[in-house]
Design a protein around this motif. Structure first.
Motif, PDB file in Angstrom:
ATOM      1  N   TYR A   1       0.801  -1.068   0.046  1.00 22.23           N
ATOM      2  CA  TYR A   1      -0.044  -0.077   0.120  1.00 22.23           C
ATOM      3  C   TYR A   1       0.819   1.382   0.098  1.00 22.23           C
ATOM      4  O   TYR A   1       0.535   2.202  -0.665  1.00 22.23           O
ATOM      5  CB  TYR A   1      -1.046   0.050   1.038  1.00 22.23           C
ATOM      6  CG  TYR A   1      -1.421   1.368   1.702  1.00 22.23           C
ATOM      7  CD1 TYR A   1      -2.158   1.985   0.764  1.00 22.23           C
ATOM      8  CD2 TYR A   1      -0.832   1.928   3.023  1.00 22.23           C
ATOM      9  CE1 TYR A   1      -2.888   3.350   1.284  1.00 22.23           C
ATOM     10  CE2 TYR A   1      -1.426   3.100   3.123  1.00 22.23           C
ATOM     11  CZ  TYR A   1      -2.322   3.928   2.550  1.00 22.23           C
ATOM     12  OH  TYR A   1      -2.683   5.065   2.720  1.00 22.23           O
TER      13      TYR A   1
ATOM     14  N   VAL B   1       1.718   1.831  -3.573  1.00 25.80           N
ATOM     15  CA  VAL B   1       0.751   2.640  -4.460  1.00 25.80           C
ATOM     16  C   VAL B   1       0.616   4.063  -3.826  1.00 25.80           C
ATOM     17  O   VAL B   1       0.421   4.904  -4.806  1.00 25.80           O
ATOM     18  CB  VAL B   1      -0.406   1.645  -4.201  1.00 25.80           C
ATOM     19  CG1 VAL B   1      -1.405   2.199  -5.001  1.00 25.80           C
ATOM     20  CG2 VAL B   1       0.005   0.160  -4.857  1.00 25.80           C
TER      21      VAL B   1
ATOM     22  N   LEU C   1      -4.153   0.607 -10.214  1.00 19.31           N
ATOM     23  CA  LEU C   1      -3.256  -0.436  -9.511  1.00 19.31           C
ATOM     24  C   LEU C   1      -4.039  -1.289  -8.464  1.00 19.31           C
ATOM     25  O   LEU C   1      -3.840  -2.495  -8.310  1.00 19.31           O
ATOM     26  CB  LEU C   1      -2.628   0.424  -8.915  1.00 19.31           C
ATOM     27  CG  LEU C   1      -1.348   1.176  -9.631  1.00 19.31           C
ATOM     28  CD1 LEU C   1      -0.575   2.053  -8.747  1.00 19.31           C
ATOM     29  CD2 LEU C   1      -0.873   0.495 -10.474  1.00 19.31           C
TER      30      LEU C   1
ATOM     31  N   CYS D   1      -3.554  -5.162  -8.423  1.00 15.17           N
ATOM     32  CA  CYS D   1      -3.306  -5.948  -7.171  1.00 15.17           C
ATOM     33  C   CYS D   1      -4.362  -7.097  -7.066  1.00 15.17           C
ATOM     34  O   CYS D   1      -3.931  -8.127  -6.454  1.00 15.17           O
ATOM     35  CB  CYS D   1      -3.544  -5.028  -6.102  1.00 15.17           C
ATOM     36  SG  CYS D   1      -2.576  -5.362  -4.330  1.00 15.17           S
TER      37      CYS D   1
ATOM     38  N   LEU E   1      -7.953   0.012  -2.458  1.00  4.63           N
ATOM     39  CA  LEU E   1      -7.146   0.889  -2.836  1.00  4.63           C
ATOM     40  C   LEU E   1      -7.867   2.415  -3.435  1.00  4.63           C
ATOM     41  O   LEU E   1      -7.320   3.353  -3.043  1.00  4.63           O
ATOM     42  CB  LEU E   1      -6.070   0.597  -4.047  1.00  4.63           C
ATOM     43  CG  LEU E   1      -4.904  -0.144  -3.411  1.00  4.63           C
ATOM     44  CD1 LEU E   1      -4.162  -0.825  -4.628  1.00  4.63           C
ATOM     45  CD2 LEU E   1      -4.179   0.640  -2.652  1.00  4.63           C
TER      46      LEU E   1
END
Length: 435
Positions: free
Chosen positions: A69, A72, A114, A118, A140
């Motif tokens: 995380y 990102v 992203l 993931c 996310l």
């Protein structure tokens, strides 16, 4: 055609009286400290709760999702919100709102793209690790949008809104964590953490009244490309180094060692959280200092870095004196392995804190080339020290290697800031770029 400044140049403004400027600065920094306190308490509570609920091995899996995380998040910050803070701090409300709509839309788009990647990787991996990564992918977009609102509010000088938004996240996190504990696996905790952030992200839209424009992301990236792509590489090298160290440590020593390092870092949680989100406050304030009193920028950065380093050392000393019984209460079974790492982790945090003062100055100057070089050097040292130390002496060696790396990296940050200030003094007038 709207004029925009080149690297290193901000539009001049009339400096307010010294007394009122100081009061305004203290007010903004106070809200910044309050927001970071709320953010650090949230991160600390999540880490402690998960460590106590899952044990060392499962906590190590959660830590791998956490550092992913972080990578990102830094992609989003580099492309979306770092340029916003540098170029739209203290501007008119209309200019700020237009920039925030496109910046937050960019963050949301990064989260969706992203996050999908993931999710696919997590489902392909399967098992406990795969499910944790799949859950992270779903969450996310909300996580990145919540972070984008915080940057936006600090760019406007309204840190109170960022503080309230983090409080909403913390309140929403309480019932979510209770439900996750009943389920009892890593993926449930990742979902609970992300879902509560999504609640705060929705509240950020209510606070600002600004709808994120995902369709404006392409234009935003084009307009900010001179800063955004350098900040992207810089940020990803920072978080990517942390991720490589975590993955490498897990491969060399075992996933339990990753949990031990994360446990030690949790004990320094308040300062690590401040370092992670430092640009929320300090880059915006350094940009204001540069506009209003450029001769004070070096002193501002020095006080900022030295203050954080000193505070980290004091906190680390207090943690070092903590009784084992209290440590076991806080971290459960993770305490015994984490306690051995307190001294090197404290020195590493202090070294990083000293460097953030110089980093804020380079960001405010728009010296993206110099800040990129500094970060690439620091990240290379971080990975080399962390993995080299792990190969020699396990988790303890990794922690000492990282401590040495952060001190070395901090020295390079300050050398580059000194050079950038000298260049600005010699060449005070820069060419203006328009879009």
């Amino acid at each position: 055609m709207t004029p925009m400044t080149t690297e290193g140049e901000n539009p001049p403004t009339t400096a307010p009286p010294a007394g009122s400027a100081r009061r305004a600065l203290v007010g903004r920094l106070s809200w910044g400290l309050a927001d970071q306190a709320a953010s650090s308490m949230t991160n600390f509570a999540v880490g402690i709760y998960v460590a106590r609920s899952l044990g060392p091995a499962a906590f190590g899996v959660f830590s791998l999702a956490w550092v992913t995380y972080g990578v990102v998040l830094n992609v989003s910050r580099g492309l979306a919100t770092d340029p916003l803070v540098v170029r739209f701090s203290g501007v008119s409300d209309a200019s700020w709102r237009g920039a925030v709509a496109r910046s937050s839309g960019t963050a949301l788009g990064v989260g969706a793209a992203l996050g999908a990647a993931c999710l696919v990787v997590g489902l392909a991996l399967g098992g406990r690790v795969g499910l944790a990564f799949a859950a992270l992918g779903v969450m996310l977009p909300g996580l990145l949008l919540q972070d984008a609102w915080r940057f936006s509010f600090f760019a406007a000088g309204t840190g109170r809104n960022a503080f309230v938004n983090d409080l909403v996240w913390g309140v929403a996190l309480i019932p979510a964590m209770v439900v996750a504990a009943r389920v009892g696996n890593v993926a449930a905790f990742v979902l609970a953490w992300g879902a509560s952030a999504t609640v705060a992200a929705v509240y950020g839209y209510i606070q600002s009244g600004i709808r994120p424009r995902v369709t404006g992301a392409r234009g935003w990236l084009r307009e900010q490309r001179d800063l955004g792509y350098r900040y992207l590489v810089e940020n990803v090298s920072l978080s990517g180094a942390s991720q490589m160290r975590a993955y490498g440590l897990g491969a060399i020593v075992g996933v339990g060692a990753v949990g031990a390092v994360r446990g030690a870092e949790l004990l320094l949680g308040p300062f690590l959280a401040v370092l992670m989100g430092l640009s929320l406050v300090t880059v915006a304030e350094a940009a204001r200092v540069l506009r209003q009193a450029p001769h004070r920028l070096a002193k501002f950065c020095l006080l900022l870095g030295a203050g954080q380093a000193a505070a980290a050392l004091l906190w680390g000393a207090a943690v070092l004196l903590m009784p084992d019984r209290l440590g076991e209460f806080v971290l459960g079974d993770v305490w015994h392995s984490a306690a051995q790492l307190i001294v090197p982790v404290t020195l590493g945090v202090a070294g990083a804190g000293l460097g953030t003062g110089a980093a804020a100055g380079l960001r405010a100057l728009g010296a993206a080339r110099r800040s990129l070089r500094s970060q690439l050097f620091a990240s290379t040292c971080y990975v080399g020290g962390g993995l080299g130390g792990a190969a020699v002496a396990g988790a303890v060696g990794s922690a000492w290697g990282v401590a040495a790396a952060t001190v070395s990296g901090s020295a390079v940050w300050w050398l580059h800031l000194r050079s950038a200030l000298r260049e600005r003094h010699q060449n005070p007038i820069r060419e203006v770029r328009t879009t």
